[in-house]
Design a protein around this motif. Sequence first.
Motif, PDB file in Angstrom:
ATOM      1  N   ASP A  44       3.100   6.090  -6.950  1.00  0.00           N
ATOM      2  CA  ASP A  44       1.993   5.220  -6.547  1.00  0.00           C
ATOM      3  C   ASP A  44       0.851   5.286  -7.559  1.00  0.00           C
ATOM      4  N   GLU A  45       0.531   6.482  -8.018  1.00  0.00           N
ATOM      5  CA  GLU A  45      -0.552   6.646  -9.001  1.00  0.00           C
ATOM      6  C   GLU A  45      -0.231   5.949 -10.318  1.00  0.00           C
ATOM      7  N   VAL A  46       1.000   6.076 -10.787  1.00  0.00           N
ATOM      8  CA  VAL A  46       1.396   5.414 -12.035  1.00  0.00           C
ATOM      9  C   VAL A  46       1.352   3.904 -11.872  1.00  0.00           C
ATOM     10  N   LEU A  47       1.846   3.406 -10.751  1.00  0.00           N
ATOM     11  CA  LEU A  47       1.781   1.961 -10.488  1.00  0.00           C
ATOM     12  C   LEU A  47       0.342   1.462 -10.542  1.00  0.00           C
ATOM     13  N   ARG A  48      -0.556   2.196  -9.928  1.00  0.00           N
ATOM     14  CA  ARG A  48      -1.969   1.792  -9.890  1.00  0.00           C
ATOM     15  C   ARG A  48      -2.609   1.869 -11.278  1.00  0.00           C
ATOM     16  N   ALA A  49      -2.330   2.940 -12.001  1.00  0.00           N
ATOM     17  CA  ALA A  49      -2.947   3.136 -13.318  1.00  0.00           C
ATOM     18  C   ALA A  49      -2.393   2.179 -14.376  1.00  0.00           C
ATOM     19  N   GLU A  50      -1.088   1.944 -14.347  1.00  0.00           N
ATOM     20  CA  GLU A  50      -0.447   1.178 -15.414  1.00  0.00           C
ATOM     21  C   GLU A  50      -0.165  -0.284 -15.079  1.00  0.00           C
ATOM     22  N   PHE A  51      -0.045  -0.597 -13.789  1.00  0.00           N
ATOM     23  CA  PHE A  51       0.365  -1.947 -13.406  1.00  0.00           C
ATOM     24  C   PHE A  51      -0.571  -2.605 -12.402  1.00  0.00           C
ATOM     25  N   ASP A  52      -1.646  -1.924 -12.056  1.00  0.00           N
ATOM     26  CA  ASP A  52      -2.641  -2.454 -11.120  1.00  0.00           C
ATOM     27  C   ASP A  52      -2.016  -2.880  -9.788  1.00  0.00           C
ATOM     28  N   GLN A  53      -1.033  -2.085  -9.333  1.00  0.00           N
ATOM     29  CA  GLN A  53      -0.368  -2.304  -8.052  1.00  0.00           C
ATOM     30  C   GLN A  53      -0.113  -0.951  -7.410  1.00  0.00           C
ATOM     31  N   GLY A  54       0.169  -0.970  -6.117  1.00  0.00           N
ATOM     32  CA  GLY A  54       0.552   0.250  -5.425  1.00  0.00           C
ATOM     33  C   GLY A  54       1.848   0.029  -4.674  1.00  0.00           C
ATOM     34  N   LEU A  55       2.394   1.087  -4.135  1.00  0.00           N
ATOM     35  CA  LEU A  55       3.640   0.974  -3.375  1.00  0.00           C
ATOM     36  C   LEU A  55       3.506   0.048  -2.177  1.00  0.00           C
ATOM     37  N   THR A  56       2.314  -0.095  -1.664  1.00  0.00           N
ATOM     38  CA  THR A  56       2.077  -0.948  -0.499  1.00  0.00           C
ATOM     39  C   THR A  56       2.049  -2.436  -0.826  1.00  0.00           C
ATOM     40  N   ASP A  57       1.838  -2.787  -2.079  1.00  0.00           N
ATOM     41  CA  ASP A  57       1.620  -4.180  -2.454  1.00  0.00           C
ATOM     42  C   ASP A  57       2.858  -5.053  -2.275  1.00  0.00           C
ATOM     43  N   GLU A  58       2.600  -6.299  -1.924  1.00  0.00           N
ATOM     44  CA  GLU A  58       3.682  -7.256  -1.739  1.00  0.00           C
ATOM     45  C   GLU A  58       4.399  -7.494  -3.052  1.00  0.00           C
ATOM     46  N   GLY A  59       5.729  -7.522  -2.987  1.00  0.00           N
ATOM     47  CA  GLY A  59       6.533  -7.771  -4.170  1.00  0.00           C
ATOM     48  C   GLY A  59       6.926  -6.519  -4.930  1.00  0.00           C
ATOM     49  N   VAL A  60       6.388  -5.366  -4.550  1.00  0.00           N
ATOM     50  CA  VAL A  60       6.769  -4.107  -5.200  1.00  0.00           C
ATOM     51  C   VAL A  60       7.984  -3.553  -4.453  1.00  0.00           C
ATOM     52  N   HIS A  61       9.133  -3.675  -5.087  1.00  0.00           N
ATOM     53  CA  HIS A  61      10.387  -3.216  -4.491  1.00  0.00           C
ATOM     54  C   HIS A  61      10.664  -1.779  -4.925  1.00  0.00           C
ATOM     55  N   VAL A  62      11.051  -0.956  -3.958  1.00  0.00           N
ATOM     56  CA  VAL A  62      11.309   0.461  -4.196  1.00  0.00           C
ATOM     57  C   VAL A  62      12.766   0.754  -3.844  1.00  0.00           C
ATOM     58  N   LEU A  63      13.458   1.464  -4.744  1.00  0.00           N
ATOM     59  CA  LEU A  63      14.860   1.817  -4.539  1.00  0.00           C
ATOM     60  C   LEU A  63      15.045   3.326  -4.641  1.00  0.00           C
ATOM     61  N   ASP A  64      15.763   3.880  -3.668  1.00  0.00           N
ATOM     62  CA  ASP A  64      16.280   5.242  -3.751  1.00  0.00           C
ATOM     63  C   ASP A  64      17.788   5.093  -3.914  1.00  0.00           C
ATOM     64  N   PRO A  65      18.310   5.227  -5.139  1.00  0.00           N
ATOM     65  CA  PRO A  65      19.721   4.926  -5.386  1.00  0.00           C
ATOM     66  C   PRO A  65      20.713   5.967  -4.881  1.00  0.00           C
ATOM     67  N   PHE A  66      20.239   7.151  -4.517  1.00  0.00           N
ATOM     68  CA  PHE A  66      21.098   8.216  -3.995  1.00  0.00           C
ATOM     69  C   PHE A  66      20.395   8.813  -2.794  1.00  0.00           C
ATOM     70  N   THR A  67      20.309   8.079  -1.705  1.00  0.00           N
ATOM     71  CA  THR A  67      19.386   8.406  -0.629  1.00  0.00           C
ATOM     72  C   THR A  67      19.754   9.622   0.209  1.00  0.00           C
ATOM     73  N   GLY A  68      21.027   9.993   0.247  1.00  0.00           N
ATOM     74  CA  GLY A  68      21.391  11.147   1.075  1.00  0.00           C
ATOM     75  C   GLY A  68      21.009  10.886   2.521  1.00  0.00           C
ATOM     76  N   THR A  69      20.161  11.728   3.081  1.00  0.00           N
ATOM     77  CA  THR A  69      19.733  11.576   4.476  1.00  0.00           C
ATOM     78  C   THR A  69      18.536  10.641   4.630  1.00  0.00           C
ATOM     79  N   GLY A  70      18.089  10.037   3.535  1.00  0.00           N
ATOM     80  CA  GLY A  70      16.993   9.075   3.605  1.00  0.00           C
ATOM     81  C   GLY A  70      15.603   9.678   3.529  1.00  0.00           C
TER      82      GLY A  70
END
Length: 177
Positions: A44-70
């Motif tokens: 979230d901090e990197v997104l805010r510092a480098e891309f002016d977005q956060g994990l909460t923002d619309e259009g920011v897709h997040v993937l856990d490619p090996f989720t295990g138990t989630g």
Amino acid sequence: AGKQRVLVELYDKFFATAFPKTVAKLGIVYTPVEIVDFILRSADEVLRAEFDQGLTDEGVHVLDPFTGTGTFMVRLLQSGLIEPHDLARKYANELHANEILLLAYYIAAANIETTFEELEGTPLPFPGLVLTDSFQSWEDGDQQDIDVMPENNERLERQKKLPIQVIVGNPVSYTHL
């Protein structure tokens, strides 16, 4: 955090005892909740510092490619990094998790869906969960099992077309493959 720790430790011990070769082959490792939280906050901090977005923002897709138990998705939902008014949208459209092992897939589904229900008060299947090998799925010529789980294939094809901006997960998982 405590619930996640217990769930992941039980899962980890079960797999290490019941399927030691699978654990070694697939790199199944336990990620402490504190590390999961650190990785999520850092993303979230990197997104805010480098891309002016956060994990909460619309259009920011997040993937856990090996989720295990989630755990990564659950902790993201619980973390407060997603604003309450964004939670339903993120859950329905912008959070994605892949798992290759059927048992882990079902545990992740229950874990993520239960967490969402606790937060929102509404039971809702998690549409972002896909039963797949995250590496093989993007290889040329990968063939899907069309007959067994067609809705899973639809989820995977949808995911492949998305602009995934953030990938989270245990870095150790990637070194074993």
